[in-house]
Design an enzyme around this catalytic site. Structure first.
Site, PDB file in Angstrom:
ATOM      1  N   ARG A   7      -9.302   7.947  -0.861  1.00 49.63           N
ATOM      2  CA  ARG A   7     -10.274   8.435   0.114  1.00 49.63           C
ATOM      3  C   ARG A   7     -11.161   9.509  -0.512  1.00 49.63           C
ATOM      4  NH1 ARG A   7     -10.164   7.758   5.477  1.00 49.63           N
ATOM      5  NH2 ARG A   7      -8.774   6.108   6.187  1.00 49.63           N
ATOM      6  N   HIS A  44      -3.728  -4.745   7.769  1.00 48.60           N
ATOM      7  CA  HIS A  44      -3.866  -3.583   8.649  1.00 48.60           C
ATOM      8  C   HIS A  44      -2.988  -3.756   9.885  1.00 48.60           C
ATOM      9  CE1 HIS A  44      -5.322   0.064  10.386  1.00 48.60           C
ATOM     10  NE2 HIS A  44      -5.863   0.323   9.226  1.00 48.60           N
ATOM     11  N   THR A  48      -6.719   6.431  10.060  1.00 54.25           N
ATOM     12  CA  THR A  48      -6.649   5.289   9.153  1.00 54.25           C
ATOM     13  C   THR A  48      -7.935   4.483   9.345  1.00 54.25           C
ATOM     14  OG1 THR A  48      -5.340   3.354   8.484  1.00 54.25           O
ATOM     15  CG2 THR A  48      -5.346   3.872  10.830  1.00 54.25           C
ATOM     16  N   THR A  49      -8.153   3.481   8.471  1.00 52.47           N
ATOM     17  CA  THR A  49      -9.388   2.703   8.561  1.00 52.47           C
ATOM     18  C   THR A  49      -9.491   2.089   9.958  1.00 52.47           C
ATOM     19  OG1 THR A  49      -8.940   2.169   6.261  1.00 52.47           O
ATOM     20  CG2 THR A  49     -10.743   0.978   7.317  1.00 52.47           C
ATOM     21  N   GLU A  68     -11.087  -9.433   3.194  1.00 47.96           N
ATOM     22  CA  GLU A  68      -9.801  -9.110   3.797  1.00 47.96           C
ATOM     23  C   GLU A  68     -10.054  -9.016   5.293  1.00 47.96           C
ATOM     24  OE1 GLU A  68      -7.280  -6.087   2.047  1.00 47.96           O
ATOM     25  OE2 GLU A  68      -6.474  -5.572   4.030  1.00 47.96           O
ATOM     26  N   HIS A  94      -5.662   3.431  -1.434  1.00 49.20           N
ATOM     27  CA  HIS A  94      -6.979   3.822  -0.914  1.00 49.20           C
ATOM     28  C   HIS A  94      -7.251   5.232  -1.422  1.00 49.20           C
ATOM     29  CE1 HIS A  94      -9.713   4.155   2.934  1.00 49.20           C
ATOM     30  NE2 HIS A  94     -10.339   4.495   1.830  1.00 49.20           N
ATOM     31  N   ASP A 127      -0.027   4.431  -0.187  1.00 47.49           N
ATOM     32  CA  ASP A 127      -0.721   5.672   0.203  1.00 47.49           C
ATOM     33  C   ASP A 127       0.188   6.673   0.915  1.00 47.49           C
ATOM     34  OD1 ASP A 127      -3.024   4.443  -0.649  1.00 47.49           O
ATOM     35  OD2 ASP A 127      -3.898   4.198   1.347  1.00 47.49           O
ATOM     36  N   HIS A 128       1.036   6.144   1.808  1.00 49.50           N
ATOM     37  CA  HIS A 128       1.761   7.082   2.662  1.00 49.50           C
ATOM     38  C   HIS A 128       2.954   7.724   1.989  1.00 49.50           C
ATOM     39  CE1 HIS A 128      -1.238   6.501   5.477  1.00 49.50           C
ATOM     40  NE2 HIS A 128      -0.959   5.229   5.699  1.00 49.50           N
ATOM     41  N   HIS A 187       1.858   1.048   6.000  1.00 48.06           N
ATOM     42  CA  HIS A 187       2.590   1.958   6.871  1.00 48.06           C
ATOM     43  C   HIS A 187       3.968   1.413   7.275  1.00 48.06           C
ATOM     44  CE1 HIS A 187       3.659   4.112  10.583  1.00 48.06           C
ATOM     45  NE2 HIS A 187       3.165   5.137   9.913  1.00 48.06           N
ATOM     46  N   ASN A 196       0.853  -1.182   0.000  1.00 49.90           N
ATOM     47  CA  ASN A 196       0.000   0.000   0.000  1.00 49.90           C
ATOM     48  C   ASN A 196       0.900   1.247   0.000  1.00 49.90           C
ATOM     49  OD1 ASN A 196      -1.450   2.224   1.038  1.00 49.90           O
ATOM     50  ND2 ASN A 196      -3.079   0.843   1.673  1.00 49.90           N
ATOM     51  N   GLU A 234      -8.756   0.299  -2.661  1.00 49.42           N
ATOM     52  CA  GLU A 234      -9.633   0.283  -1.474  1.00 49.42           C
ATOM     53  C   GLU A 234     -10.562   1.479  -1.589  1.00 49.42           C
ATOM     54  OE1 GLU A 234      -6.897   0.764   1.721  1.00 49.42           O
ATOM     55  OE2 GLU A 234      -6.104  -1.242   1.528  1.00 49.42           O
ATOM     56  N   ARG A 247       3.664  18.601   1.748  1.00 57.14           N
ATOM     57  CA  ARG A 247       4.342  19.740   1.143  1.00 57.14           C
ATOM     58  C   ARG A 247       3.539  20.383   0.015  1.00 57.14           C
ATOM     59  NH1 ARG A 247       9.620  21.984   1.498  1.00 57.14           N
ATOM     60  NH2 ARG A 247       9.720  22.022   3.734  1.00 57.14           N
ATOM     61  N   ARG A 284      -7.053  12.792   0.435  1.00 56.62           N
ATOM     62  CA  ARG A 284      -6.027  13.383   1.300  1.00 56.62           C
ATOM     63  C   ARG A 284      -4.634  12.805   1.028  1.00 56.62           C
ATOM     64  NH1 ARG A 284      -6.999  10.145   6.785  1.00 56.62           N
ATOM     65  NH2 ARG A 284      -9.122  10.888   6.712  1.00 56.62           N
ATOM     66  N   HIS A 285      -4.562  11.617   0.457  1.00 57.24           N
ATOM     67  CA  HIS A 285      -3.242  11.148  -0.003  1.00 57.24           C
ATOM     68  C   HIS A 285      -3.308  10.766  -1.481  1.00 57.24           C
ATOM     69  CE1 HIS A 285      -5.012   7.423   1.473  1.00 57.24           C
ATOM     70  NE2 HIS A 285      -4.740   7.676   2.739  1.00 57.24           N
TER      71      HIS A 285
HETATM   72  N1  PXP Z   1      -5.871  -3.151   4.199  1.00 59.45           N
HETATM   73  C1  PXP Z   1      -6.837  -2.201   4.267  1.00 59.45           C
HETATM   74  C2  PXP Z   1      -8.226  -2.578   3.878  1.00 59.45           C
HETATM   75  C3  PXP Z   1      -6.543  -0.884   4.665  1.00 59.45           C
HETATM   76  O1  PXP Z   1      -7.525   0.043   4.729  1.00 59.45           O
HETATM   77  C4  PXP Z   1      -5.206  -0.564   4.964  1.00 59.45           C
HETATM   78  C5  PXP Z   1      -4.861   0.848   5.316  1.00 59.45           C
HETATM   79  O2  PXP Z   1      -5.088   1.676   4.217  1.00 59.45           O
HETATM   80  C6  PXP Z   1      -4.222  -1.571   4.871  1.00 59.45           C
HETATM   81  C7  PXP Z   1      -4.596  -2.866   4.509  1.00 59.45           C
HETATM   82  C8  PXP Z   1      -2.787  -1.307   5.184  1.00 59.45           C
HETATM   83  O3  PXP Z   1      -2.668  -1.005   6.542  1.00 59.45           O
HETATM   84  P1  PXP Z   1      -1.271  -0.561   7.138  1.00 59.45           P
HETATM   85  O4  PXP Z   1      -0.922   0.765   6.515  1.00 59.45           O
HETATM   86  O5  PXP Z   1      -1.515  -0.476   8.599  1.00 59.45           O
HETATM   87  O6  PXP Z   1      -0.271  -1.616   6.753  1.00 59.45           O
END
Ligand code: PXP
Length: 244
Positions: A47, A194, A102-103, A153, A45, A11-12, A217, A9, A72, A20, A51-52
């Site tokens: 959103r 997660h 986060t979710t 999941e 994801h 996203d971050h 993350h 993932n 997602e 920035r 936001r990301h």
């Molecule tokens: N799976 C789902 C459905 C999520 O919403 C997320 C967070 O976006 C993740 C996995 C990944 O979670 P983490 O960033 O804690 O590894």
């Protein structure tokens, strides 16, 4: 033993960019690097507030990602339309609360059954795989099966939040193991994710029914730590070259 797929993932990476408000670091470039280093799928994801991950990211990733793209998304008409337009390989339906960092929990499938059934139908009829992000709970698994979705999941957040080697951790792992087994008996494909990190991933990866883990993350956090030394050396070198 079957291979467990790793969905990374990214996203971050976009979270750092958005802090920035410029164009780096780019999750598109990150996705390409993680693919070349063994990721089996790219997870993002989008959103509601972007936001990301933004629509720009989603559209470019759709064209550039070589592994399956797992999007997602909340069960929300605006984002479902966007997803159908872009056409990811897989979608994971998640609950989304605007204020959350986060979710926070799994979907309450029974409560939102009608909307979920309609979304599952829309995606699956176009050949897009659907997973429902749920807590490891037999009622949620049974309700998931009734939506027609072929995958779930399992939310590993409760497990990840427990202390290592604690009774609570064993109990949380046991709940995941039981849910994975029940899900498989119901004919569902079992993914999980997660809060998984370098210290807690192995027991979940060992669950016989789990075919895919989605992790974000911890990988982005580790990337900063393993990369910040090299990044510093490169900057120092440039400054030295400039003043030689
Ligand atoms: N799976 C789902 C459905 C999520 O919403 C997320 C967070 O976006 C993740 C996995 C990944 O979670 P983490 O960033 O804690 O590894």
């Amino acid at each position: 033993m079957t291979d467990v797929k790793l969905g990374v993932n990214v996203d971050h990476v976009a979270t750092v960019r958005e802090a920035r408000g410029i164009d780096v670091p780019d999750p598109v470039a990150a996705a390409s690097i993680v693919e070349r280093n063994g990721a089996d799928l790219i997870t993002i994801h989008r959103r509601l507030d972007q936001r990301h991950i933004t629509d720009r990211d989603l559209e470019i990733l759709r064209r550039t990602v070589k592994t399956p793209l797992n999007l997602e998304l909340a069960v929300n008409p605006e984002i479902i339309d966007k997803a159908l337009q872009v056409g990811p390989d897989k979608v994971t339906l998640v609950p989304e609360n605007r204020q959350e960092v986060t979710t926070e929990g799994g979907l309450d499938v029974k409560k939102a059954q009608e909307k979920i059934v309609a979304a599952v139908e829309k995606f699956q009829s176009r050949g897009i795989e659907v997973a429902l992000f749920i807590d490891p709970d037999s009622k949620q698994l049974e309700a998931s099966r009734q939506t027609g979705a072929r995958a779930v999941e399992l939310h590993t957040g409760d497990y990840a939040e427990t202390e290592p080697a604690s009774v609570e951790r064993s109990q949380a792992l046991e709940r995941l193991a039981k849910a994975a087994q029940t899900g498989e008996e119901l004919g569902l494909e079992i993914c999980a994710g997660h809060g998984l990190n370098y210290r807690n991933v192995k027991p979940v990866a060992r669950l016989a029914q789990v075919v895919e883990l989605n992790i974000g993350h911890a990988i982005v956090a580790r990337a900063v730590m393993v990369g910040i030394g090299k990044a510093t050396r490169q900057m120092k070198q440039l400054i030295q070259e400039a003043t030689e």
